[in-house]
Design a protein around this motif. Structure first.
Motif, short mmCIF file in Angstrom:
data_model
loop_
_atom_site.label_atom_id
_atom_site.label_comp_id
_atom_site.label_asym_id
_atom_site.label_seq_id
_atom_site.Cartn_x
_atom_site.Cartn_y
_atom_site.Cartn_z
N LEU A 82 53.08 -74.84 21.73
CA LEU A 82 52.49 -76.03 21.04
C LEU A 82 52.89 -76.09 19.81
O LEU A 82 53.07 -77.16 19.36
CB LEU A 82 50.89 -75.33 21.19
N ALA A 83 53.07 -75.03 19.08
CA ALA A 83 53.69 -74.97 17.81
C ALA A 83 55.13 -75.83 17.79
O ALA A 83 55.25 -76.68 16.71
CB ALA A 83 53.82 -73.85 16.94
N ALA A 84 55.98 -75.44 18.41
CA ALA A 84 57.12 -76.05 18.65
C ALA A 84 57.10 -77.53 19.06
O ALA A 84 57.77 -78.30 18.51
CB ALA A 84 58.03 -75.26 19.50
N LEU A 85 56.36 -77.55 19.86
CA LEU A 85 55.88 -79.33 20.26
C LEU A 85 55.49 -80.01 19.14
O LEU A 85 55.92 -81.28 18.83
CB LEU A 85 54.77 -79.29 21.44
N THR A 86 54.60 -79.54 17.93
CA THR A 86 54.24 -80.16 17.17
C THR A 86 55.18 -80.35 16.05
O THR A 86 55.24 -81.43 15.57
CB THR A 86 52.95 -79.46 16.42
N LEU A 87 56.06 -79.26 15.92
CA LEU A 87 57.39 -79.30 14.89
C LEU A 87 58.15 -80.56 15.42
O LEU A 87 58.65 -81.37 14.66
CB LEU A 87 57.99 -78.05 14.96
N TRP A 102 59.77 -70.55 29.08
CA TRP A 102 58.43 -71.00 29.24
C TRP A 102 58.03 -72.18 28.49
O TRP A 102 57.41 -73.16 28.68
CB TRP A 102 57.37 -69.80 29.40
N ALA A 103 58.26 -71.88 27.04
CA ALA A 103 57.67 -72.70 25.92
C ALA A 103 58.62 -73.90 26.16
O ALA A 103 57.79 -75.29 26.10
CB ALA A 103 57.83 -72.08 24.74
N LEU A 104 59.68 -73.78 26.43
CA LEU A 104 60.58 -75.30 26.48
C LEU A 104 60.02 -76.03 27.66
O LEU A 104 59.93 -77.25 27.81
CB LEU A 104 62.11 -74.95 26.78
N ARG A 105 59.73 -75.48 28.97
CA ARG A 105 59.37 -76.19 29.97
C ARG A 105 58.15 -76.80 29.86
O ARG A 105 57.74 -78.11 30.23
CB ARG A 105 59.09 -75.00 31.16
N MET A 106 57.15 -76.23 29.03
CA MET A 106 55.68 -76.69 28.67
C MET A 106 55.87 -77.99 27.69
O MET A 106 55.50 -78.96 27.77
CB MET A 106 54.94 -75.59 27.89
N ILE A 107 56.93 -77.87 26.57
CA ILE A 107 57.13 -78.83 25.98
C ILE A 107 57.58 -80.17 26.76
O ILE A 107 57.52 -81.37 26.36
CB ILE A 107 58.28 -78.44 24.78
N ALA A 108 58.74 -79.74 27.41
CA ALA A 108 59.28 -80.95 28.34
C ALA A 108 58.15 -81.86 28.87
O ALA A 108 58.60 -82.90 29.15
CB ALA A 108 60.48 -80.29 29.18
N ARG A 109 57.24 -81.11 29.51
CA ARG A 109 56.01 -81.93 30.26
C ARG A 109 55.31 -82.60 29.40
O ARG A 109 54.29 -83.38 29.89
CB ARG A 109 55.43 -80.98 31.08
N ARG A 110 55.38 -82.61 28.11
CA ARG A 110 54.36 -83.07 27.16
C ARG A 110 55.21 -84.01 25.86
O ARG A 110 54.40 -84.56 25.09
CB ARG A 110 53.74 -82.06 26.42
N VAL A 111 56.41 -84.56 26.20
CA VAL A 111 56.95 -85.29 25.24
C VAL A 111 56.98 -86.92 25.43
O VAL A 111 57.70 -87.57 24.98
CB VAL A 111 58.33 -84.81 24.97
N GLY A 112 56.09 -87.30 26.74
CA GLY A 112 56.22 -88.46 26.88
C GLY A 112 55.90 -89.79 25.98
O GLY A 112 56.44 -90.85 26.01
N GLU A 113 55.17 -89.32 24.93
CA GLU A 113 54.99 -90.26 23.93
C GLU A 113 55.61 -89.85 22.67
O GLU A 113 55.33 -90.68 21.55
CB GLU A 113 53.37 -90.13 23.73
N ASP A 114 56.54 -89.04 22.79
CA ASP A 114 57.13 -88.75 21.38
C ASP A 114 58.87 -89.49 21.50
O ASP A 114 59.17 -89.60 22.63
CB ASP A 114 57.36 -87.45 21.28
N HIS A 124 43.75 -78.65 20.43
CA HIS A 124 42.69 -78.58 21.32
C HIS A 124 43.06 -78.94 22.70
O HIS A 124 42.72 -78.55 23.73
CB HIS A 124 41.49 -79.63 20.98
N LEU A 125 43.93 -80.14 23.00
CA LEU A 125 44.35 -80.50 24.24
C LEU A 125 45.59 -80.19 24.69
O LEU A 125 46.02 -80.65 25.69
CB LEU A 125 44.21 -82.03 24.23
N PHE A 126 46.42 -79.40 23.90
CA PHE A 126 47.86 -78.97 24.31
C PHE A 126 48.63 -80.04 24.60
O PHE A 126 49.40 -80.38 25.52
CB PHE A 126 47.83 -78.15 25.42
N VAL A 127 48.77 -81.05 23.32
CA VAL A 127 49.55 -82.23 23.60
C VAL A 127 50.17 -82.47 22.14
O VAL A 127 49.55 -81.81 21.28
CB VAL A 127 49.04 -83.64 24.04
N SER A 128 51.08 -83.15 21.81
CA SER A 128 51.77 -83.44 20.46
C SER A 128 50.85 -84.33 19.85
O SER A 128 50.20 -85.25 20.36
CB SER A 128 53.01 -83.91 20.77
N PRO A 129 50.88 -84.31 18.41
CA PRO A 129 50.14 -85.35 17.71
C PRO A 129 50.65 -86.71 18.03
O PRO A 129 49.73 -87.73 17.84
CB PRO A 129 50.53 -84.97 16.19
N ARG A 130 51.85 -86.77 18.31
CA ARG A 130 52.31 -88.38 18.46
C ARG A 130 51.61 -88.84 19.82
O ARG A 130 51.21 -89.93 19.99
CB ARG A 130 53.71 -88.38 18.88
#
Length: 913
Positions: A115-120, A146-158, A867-873
C-alpha cells in the motif's frame, strides 16, 4: 522510431497501447514464457518506447541470491522515488523505512508495504506517467512479489503501467492481463537470424532453426558451436542453451571458473571481489583479463561503471548446475571468510556448508525464520525453519521446527513440501503432543485429501483432542480457535459447533476468557447465547487490544448481537489494517461485513466484502475468494439479481468445494429466494427459503433461517399461505424464548407485524416508525409492508407517514431497489413525490458511495486510500465521478447530500385520501 521486436507484434502493440493511453488510466501485464523466449527483449523495447513518450521508467529484477532478502526487489524499484517517502502517511512511511533498512523494527507485511509503494507510485505518476518493469518474478523475494501483484491490481485510475515477467506460466494473474510468449514461427526465426552476424547458411541454418525450436536465445547461442549440434539435440531447447553455456564455462581456466562461480553464488559482485574469492579458494588469482575471457565466451558483460553480470539468467543456472561439489564448497568457504563480519549475509552459505548437526547455526536459522514469519514472508520462514530442523541435534527440537516449517510451507503454497515435512515430523515425533500437532498441520494443508477438504471436521478435532490430552492446552486452544474461524466455509454441517463441543469442554477455559466466549458462541449459540451476550458485553469496554476485540466481536456476531459486535469488530479491523495483518484480516473483513449489513449500513458492508474479495485474489486463495463473491451475491440479491453459482465458484475446485459448505449453500439459497421475491415470483421463493429452516433438509442452517425469515413470511403471505407464515412465527417465538439475541428479536418483530390483523394496523403505525430495531433492514421492510396494507384499506394519510419512515431507512443503507419500491408505494397513496437530489445517490457505485462517505467525514484522499487499500489517485477518480453524479463541486457539500432526509415535506404532498 523504435521498432517492435521480431515476431512479437501483437504483444508489443498491446504494451505500446497501454503506454499511449496511460493518461486515461493505468494497466498491468504479466509476460510469461520459457527462458530465452524474448521477455527481456520485449520489455527493453517497451522501455525505449516509453522514453520517447516522455514517461518516467523504473525497473527491478528478481535475483536468485536475493530471493531470501525481504523487499530487496521492491527497494531496487522504489529507490529512484525515495525522496517521496517522507511525504507518505506515517504508517506507510514507517513501513518502507523499516523494509528498506532505514529504521529498525519488525518487518512490515507485504500488504502494508504494498500500500505504501502504491501511494508512492501514485504520487509520482501525478507529476509524470510512470512505467514500472519488474523482471524475473520467479526469482524475486516473496514479499516484493506479493506487494507488486497487489499494486498491479490497483493502478487502474493512476497514470501507471506495470509490466512483470516470469517463467512460470501457471502464476495466478486475476485482474492482470497475461501475455504468453510462445516460440517464434519459422519465418520470424529466419528473420531474426538475418540480423545476426555470422549466422549459418544452408543446411547448417536449417539445422539451427530446427534445434532452436523458435527460441530467440537458442537462435543466438546454438549457432556459435558446431559441436553443440550432436550432444544437445535430444534435450529440451532451454536445456540445450543451458548446456551450451555450461560447455563454454567448462573450457575456461579453473581460476576463471571459480571467479564466475563466485558471481553466480552471490547473485552479483565486483570483479575484484570475485577474483579475491577465487584466489582464496585455490591459492592463486585468475589472470587480470579473466573478465574479458568470460565476456568473449558470452557469459558475463560489464555494467557501467564497474559492475559485472551474467549475459542471461540461464548462464547463472548453467554455472551452478555444472560446478563440481568441491569447487562450490571451496568458493562458499571463501565467501564466508570474505564476509565474516556479516553473519546475516553468510547464513545460507554456512547452512549449505554444514554437513552434520550444528545447533548454534540452527538457532540462527530459527531466529531468521521467526523474523520472516513476523513479516508474513511464509516462504522464507519455512525454508529457514526447514534447514534449522536438519541442523538440530535434539529430536524434540528437530520435530518442533519441522512442524513449524510445514505449517509455513503450507501457508506459502508449497503444499507438497509441507506434506513431506509434516510426515517426517509425525514419523519422528518423540511424544504425543508433537505427534498431535503434526497431525493438525497435516489436516489443515490444502492437499484435497484431508477431512477438512470434504467438509469433515472429525480428523482436525481428533488432533486437537490429542493435543489437549497431552497437556498442550495453549496449542489446542489456538488450533480450535482457528478451526472455529474457518468452520463456516469448511463444513457442510448446519451447526459446525456440535462436533466441537466435547473438545471445547475438555479445554476448561475460564468462562469469561474471550477465547472461551468465542468457542461457546461457535459451539452453542442458542443454549449459551444469552450468557455469551452478558459476558461479552460486560468485557467489551475494556477490550482495547486487537485480539480481545476480535474474539469478543466475533463471538457476539455468532450469537446474533449487532451493535456491540460492530464496535468491537471495527476496532479489531482497524488494528489489523494498520498492521497489514494477512492471516486473520480477510476473515475479519467478512465477519464485519455481515455485522455491518445487519446494522443497516449496506454500502459499507458491501465495500468490506469487496475488499475481502480483492484480498482473496491477492492471496491466491481460490476458496476464500469464492466465499467473498458469495457474500457479494447476497448484496446483489437485495437489488433483485440472481446468484450465479458457477461464476461465484470461479471455475476452481476449491471454489466449488467452498460453495458446498453449509454457510455458503445457505447464502446462495437465501439470495435466490430474495431474487425470486423481488422478481414477483413469490411461489418460487418459498422452496429455497423453506429448506433453510427444515431440519430434515441438507441445507438446514439455523442462523440463515433467522436472517431470511422475513423473506419467507412475505413469500408465504403473497402466495396465500398464511398458515405457513404463522407457523414460521411460532418457530421464531419458541427460538426467542431460549435465545434472546437481537437478530432473533428482529425476526420475531417482522413476522408479528406482517401477521397483524387489519384492526391493529393503525396502532402499529403509531409506534413502529419510532422504534429502533436491531436490524434496520428488517424494520424498513416491516414499515413498507405495513404501509402497503394501510393503503389497501384506504388509510392513505397514515400509509404515507409509515412509508416515508421506511424510505428514510432504505435511503440510509442505501438499498436503491427497495427505495424505488417504497416510492412507488408512496405514489400509490396519491402523493406527488418530487425528484430530489437525494435520489442521485442511487447512481453511485458502492465504492463511490463509500469514498464519498469517508470524504464527508473529513478524511483526505490518502487516508481514504489507506482505509480501502487503493491509491490516492483512485480515490480522486471515484470522487470526481461521484461529484458529477451528485451535482456537487466540493467535499464540503457531501455531508448535506449524503445525509438521509425526508423525500418531501407535508406541504409538498397531495393529501388525497
Amino acid at each position: 522510431m523504435v521498432q517492435p521486436v521480431i515476431g512479437r507484434m501483437r504483444e508489443s502493440e498491446a504494451l505500446r497501447d497501454a503506454v499511449r493511453d496511460v493518461a486515461s488510466g493505468g494497466s498491468a501485464f504479466v509476460i510469461d514464457g520459457e527462458a530465452g523466449i524474448g521477455k527481456s527483449s520485449l520489455v527493453t523495447d517497451l522501455l525505449e518506447y516509453a522514453n520517447t513518450r516522455g514517461m518516467r521508467t523504473i525497473t527491478t529484477t528478481g535475483v536468485l541470491a536475493e530471493s531470501a532478502e525481504p523487499y530487496a526487489a521492491l527497494h531496487m524499484l522504489l529507490y529512484p522515488l525515495r525522496s517521496g517517502i517522507a511525504d507518505l502517511p506515517a504508517p506507510q512511511r514507517r513501513a518502507l523505512d523499516v523494509a528498506f533498512g532505514v529504521a529498525t523494527d519488525v518487518q512490515p507485511s507485504p500488504l502494508l508495504a504494498g500500500l505504501a509503494a502504491l501511494t508512492l507510485l501514485s504520487d509520482a505518476a501525478a507529476e509524470r506517467p510512470v512505467l514500472v518493469v519488474a523482471e524475473d518474478l520467479h526469482w524475486m523475494d516473496a514479499p516484493s512479489e506479493w506487494a507488486l501483484r497487489m499494486i498491479a491490481r490497483r493502478v487502474g485510475e493512476d497514470r501507471v503501467v506495470i509490466v512483470m515477467t516470469t517463467r512460470n506460466s501457471d502464476t495466478e494473474t486475476t485482474g492482470i492481463r497475461r501475455l504468453h510468449l510462445g516460440p517464434l514461427d519459422e519465418s520470424d526465426a529466419d528473420e531474426l537470424l538475418d540480423g545476426i552476424s555470422e549466422a549459418p547458411t544452408g543446411q547448417a541454418r536449417r539445422d539451427l532453426l530446427r534445434r532452436a525450436e523458435g527460441n530467440p536465445l537458442a537462435l543466438h547461442e546454438l549457432g556459435r558451436s558446431a559441436a553443440a549440434a550432436d550432444h544437445t539435440r535430444e534435450r529440451p531447447v532451454v536445456g540445450r542453451v543451458e548446456q551450451e553455456f555450461a560447455a563454454r564455462y567448462a573450457e575456461l581456466d579453473q581460476s576463471v571458473r571459480l571467479a564466475i562461480l563466485a558471481v553466480a553464488l552471490t547473485g552479483g559482485t565486483s570483479a575484484e571481489e570475485a577474483a579475491r574469492v577465487a584466489a582464496r579458494a585455490i591459492g592463486r588469482f585468475p589472470t587480470p583479463t579473466w573478465t574479458e575471457q568470460a565476456s568473449a565466451s558470452s557469459l558475463l558483460e560489464w555494467v557501467p561503471p564497474r559492475a559485472i553480470r551474467f549475459r542471461h539468467p540461464l548462464v547463472q543456472s548453467a554455472v551452478l548446475l555444472v560446478a563440481s561439489p568441491s569447487e562450490r564448497a571451496a568458493v562458499l568457504r571463501s565467501l564466508v571468510l570474505e564476509h565474516q563480519d556479516d553473519p546475516v549475509r553468510t547464513i545460507w552459505w554456512r547452512a549449505e556448508l554444514a554437513t552434520g548437526h550444528e545447533d548454534a547455526l540452527a538457532e540462527e536459522l530459527a531466529a531468521l525464520g521467526e523474523g520472516r514469519s513476523a513479516m508474513s514472508d511464509t516462504f522464507g520462514a519455512s525454508k529457514a525453519y526447514e534447514r534449522a530442523a536438519e541442523l538440530t541435534s535434539d529430536v524434540a527440537g528437530r520435530v518442533e521446527r519441522r512442524i513449524v516449517a510445514a505449517e509455513l510451507a503450507g501457508l506459502s503454497g508449497r503444499t507438497s513440501e509441507a506434506s513431506l515435512l509434516v510426515q517426517r515430523a509425525r514419523d519422528e515425533a518423540p511424544d504425543q503432543l508433537r505427534a498431535a500437532r503434526a497431525a493438525w498441520v497435516a489436516e489443515t494443508l490444502p492437499t484435497g485429501r484431508t477431512g477438512l477438504a470434504v467438509g469433515d471436521l472429525g480428523p482436525a478435532l481428533h488432533a486437537i483432542s490429542e493435543m489437549q490430552a497431552a497437556g498442550g492446552v495453549e496449542h489446542a486452544t489456538d488450533a480450535l480457535l482457528h478451526l472455529a474461524a474457518i468452520a463456516w466455509d469448511h463444513t457442510s454441517d448446519a451447526d459446525p459447533g456440535d462436533p466441537m463441543l466435547a473438545v471445547v469442554e475438555a479445554l476448561a477455559l475460564p468462562e469469561d476468557d474471550p477465547r472461551s466466549l468465542l468457542l461457546a458462541a461457535r459451539t452453542e449459540p442458542v443454549v449459551r447465547g444469552d450468557r455469551v451476550l452478558e459476558l461479552a458485553r460486560a468485557a467489551a469496554p475494556t477490550a482495547q487490544d486487537e485480539e480481545s476485540a476480535w474474539f469478543l466481536g466475533y463471538a457476539l456476531n455468532l450469537v446474533g448481537e449487532i451493535d456491540t459486535a460492530r464496535v468491537l469488530l471495527d476496532r479489531a479491523l482497524a488494528s489489523m489494517r494498520a498492521r497489514g495483518e494477512l492471516r486473520t484480516f480477510p476473515q475479519a473483513l467478512m465477519g464485519t461485513s455481515m455485522t455491518t449489513y445487519l446494522a443497516g449500513d449496506v454500502a459499507r458492508a458491501r465495500a468490506l466484502a469487496e475488499q475481502a474479495a480483492a484480498l482473496g485474489r491477492d492471496l491466491g486463495d481460490e476458496g476464500f475468494s469464492a466465499a467473498a463473491r458469495c457474500a457479494l451475491a447476497w448484496f446483489d440479491a437485495l437489488e433483485g439479481e440472481y446468484p450465479d453459482a458457477e461464476q461465484i465458484a470461479g471455475g476452481t475446485a476449491a471454489g466449488a468445494q467452498v460453495l458446498r459448505s453449509s454457510a455458503m449453500r445457505a447464502t446462495l439459497l437465501g439470495a435466490t429466494g430474495l431474487a425470486h421475491l423481488m422478481s414477483g415470483r413469490a411461489t418460487d421463493a418459498l422452496e429455497p427459503l423453506r429448506r433453510l429452516f427444515d431440519p430434515e433438509d441438507d441445507s438446514f442452517n439455523p442462523s440463515f433461517a433467522v436472517l431470511t425469515s422475513h423473506d419467507y413470511v412475505d413469500a408465504a403471505l403473497e402466495t396465500g399461505n398464511r398458515r405457513d407464515a404463522e407457523q414460521r412465527l411460532g418457530d421464531l417465538e419458541r427460538l426467542h424464548a431460549r435465545w434472546h439475541a437481537p437478530m432473533v428479536r428482529a425476526a420475531v418483530g417482522y413476522a408479528r407485524t406482517a401477521l397483524l390483523p387489519d384492526d391493529d394496523l393503525e396502532a402499529a403505525s403509531a409506534t413502529l416508525p419510532y422504534e429502533r430495531w436491531p436490524i434496520p433492514y428488517f424494520q424498513a421492510r416491516a414499515l413498507l409492508r405495513l404501509g402497503r396494507r394501510l393503503r389497501r384499506l384506504n388509510r392513505s394519510a397514515t400509509a404515507r407517514a409509515v412509508l416515508h419512515a421506511a424510505l428514510e431507512l432504505f435511503e440510509a443503507m442505501p438499498a436503491p431497489s427497495w427505495e424505488e419500491r417504497t416510492r412507488d408505494a408512496i405514489r400509490a397513496t396519491g402523493e406527488r413525490l418530487p425528484t430530489t437530489r437525494q435520489r442521485s445517490i442511487e447512481l453511485l457505485t458502492p465504492q463511490e458511495l463509500r469514498v464519498c462517505t469517508l470524504a464527508a467525514q473529513g478524511l483526505s484522499n490518502r487516508a481514504i486510500g489507506e482505509h480501502l487499500f487503493v491509491s490516492p489517485r483512485t480515490v480522486g477518480a471515484h470522487l470526481y465521478a461521484a461529484f458529477q453524479k451528485l451535482g456537487v463541486s466540493a467535499r464540503q457539500q457531501l455531508p448535506s447530500v449524503l445525509t438521509p432526509k425526508p423525500t418531501a415535506t407535508a406541504d409538498d404532498r397531495s393529501m388525497t385520501d
